[in-house]
Design an enzyme around this catalytic site. Structure first.
Site, mmCIF file in Angstrom:
data_model
loop_
_atom_site.group_PDB
_atom_site.id
_atom_site.type_symbol
_atom_site.label_atom_id
_atom_site.label_comp_id
_atom_site.label_asym_id
_atom_site.label_seq_id
_atom_site.Cartn_x
_atom_site.Cartn_y
_atom_site.Cartn_z
ATOM 1 N N ASN A 11 42.819 40.359 59.271
ATOM 2 C CA ASN A 11 42.456 39.525 58.169
ATOM 3 C C ASN A 11 41.829 38.299 58.242
ATOM 4 O O ASN A 11 41.879 37.956 59.446
ATOM 5 C CB ASN A 11 43.791 39.350 57.388
ATOM 6 C CG ASN A 11 44.737 40.717 56.735
ATOM 7 O OD1 ASN A 11 44.057 41.642 56.380
ATOM 8 N ND2 ASN A 11 46.106 40.486 56.858
ATOM 9 N N LYS A 40 48.720 40.785 60.856
ATOM 10 C CA LYS A 40 49.753 40.592 61.731
ATOM 11 C C LYS A 40 49.249 41.664 62.988
ATOM 12 O O LYS A 40 49.543 41.196 64.397
ATOM 13 C CB LYS A 40 50.896 41.411 61.260
ATOM 14 C CG LYS A 40 51.599 40.639 60.219
ATOM 15 C CD LYS A 40 52.979 41.023 59.680
ATOM 16 C CE LYS A 40 53.712 40.144 59.050
ATOM 17 N NZ LYS A 40 54.348 38.874 60.030
ATOM 18 N N ASP A 236 52.954 24.372 62.108
ATOM 19 C CA ASP A 236 52.840 25.579 61.179
ATOM 20 C C ASP A 236 53.665 26.563 61.657
ATOM 21 O O ASP A 236 53.327 26.980 62.843
ATOM 22 C CB ASP A 236 51.120 25.736 61.408
ATOM 23 C CG ASP A 236 50.849 26.969 60.391
ATOM 24 O OD1 ASP A 236 51.743 27.576 59.747
ATOM 25 O OD2 ASP A 236 49.577 27.433 60.555
ATOM 26 N N ASP A 242 54.459 36.828 65.091
ATOM 27 C CA ASP A 242 53.673 37.548 65.587
ATOM 28 C C ASP A 242 53.495 37.326 66.953
ATOM 29 O O ASP A 242 53.250 38.306 67.997
ATOM 30 C CB ASP A 242 52.003 37.611 64.978
ATOM 31 C CG ASP A 242 52.151 37.979 63.456
ATOM 32 O OD1 ASP A 242 53.024 39.131 63.239
ATOM 33 O OD2 ASP A 242 51.365 37.479 62.755
#
Length: 291
Positions: A11, A40, A236, A242
């Site tokens: 993505n 992911k 963050d 992941d």
């Protein structure tokens, strides 16, 4: 052929950074905006490759600028990309990510990720069956995930399923994989059962539940084990799971015990949250030495 074969999503992440998260119907002024590589599958592949393993990837992107840039980014992080298919008439997947209040909220548009098919897997059967470990997530069609698990079952191939985004899982699928790595929320949805302790006992040394800043839980066959998270300054949290899964796969391939593998994964996840962006925060082996 590969230490780790990742079959999953790619993505473009649209990251909005703000002090506060808007409520329904509310507009707030943000602090920054970035377009970053994500998905992911891609995140976990890069996490594993940065930690020194030979990583291959099967997935799809659209025939667009995002797709070209994302493939190049994977290649630049030493992930083998020749098995990624470029599809026409479907855009590359995107994720809208709001980073605020030391957490994140994400909306994913799968796009080309849902073009992955069972036929595509069958065409790459040799790669699949000659990899040491298969790493999966729920951002591709479930029928494809189930097909991959069926193909690997009974063979000398480890399979890790990170069931995110969460969906109800068939017990037959859970029984065929080696490791299942949901967070607390995903675990309840995956099993339709809020009793995490009972589920850990039912699936010893298989069900691994991440619990944010409390670390990770599993049952070793005798007792529940909690491996605490490392304390760091959080910037963050996007991609922490992941990073955890990629590092966990690396440690398992290296033949470490489950406890040692999860400790290693916790360390990688902790380092990942000290930087903005899922892939930007994925640590290298040398980064882990300082924690």
């Amino acid at each position: 052929m590969f230490d780790i074969l990742v079959i999953g999503s790619i993505n473009a992440d649209l990251v909005f950074i703000s002090d506060i998260r808007p409520k329904a119907g509310e507009t707030v002024m943000g602090k920054d905006f970035k377009v970053l590589p994500g998905g992911k599958g891609a995140n976990q592949a890069i996490a594993a490759a940065r930690l020194g393993k030979k990583v291959g990837f099967i997935g799809c992107v659209g025939n667009d600028d995002n797709g070209k840039k994302l493939i190049e980014n994977l290649r630049g992080n030493n992930v083998e990309t020749q098995y990624i298919q470029i599809v026409d008439d479907v855009p590359t997947g995107v994720a809208n990510i709001v980073v605020a209040e030391e957490d994140n909220s994400i909306i994913v548009i799968p796009g080309a990720n849902y073009s992955i098919s069972k036929d595509m897997i069958d065409k790459n059967m040799d790669i699949l069956l000659n990899s040491k470990l298969i790493l999966l997530q729920n951002e591709i069609p479930m029928e494809v995930i189930e097909h991959i698990i069926d193909l690997c079952f009974g063979k000398d191939i480890k399979v890790i399923l990170n069931p995110a985004p969460a969906v109800k899982l068939k017990e037959s699928i859970v029984n065929k994989i080696d490791y299942l790595t949901p967070n607390e929320h995903e675990c309840k949805i995956a099993f339709g059962n809020p009793n995490t302790d009972g589920l850990l006992t039912k699936y010893p040394n298989k069900l691994i539940v991440t619990v944010g800043d409390k670390g990770v839980l599993y049952h070793d066959g005798n007792k529940k084990v909690n491996i605490p998270a490392f304390k760091v300054d959080v910037v963050d949290t996007t991609g922490a799971g992941d990073s955890f899964n990629g590092a966990f796969a690396v440690a398992i391939v290296e033949g470490n015990s489950l406890y040692e593998s999860l400790l290693f994964a916790n360390k990688a996840a902790a380092i990942s949250v000290t930087k903005i962006g899922a892939q930007e925060g994925m640590p290298y082996l040398e980064d882990l030495k300082g924690l």
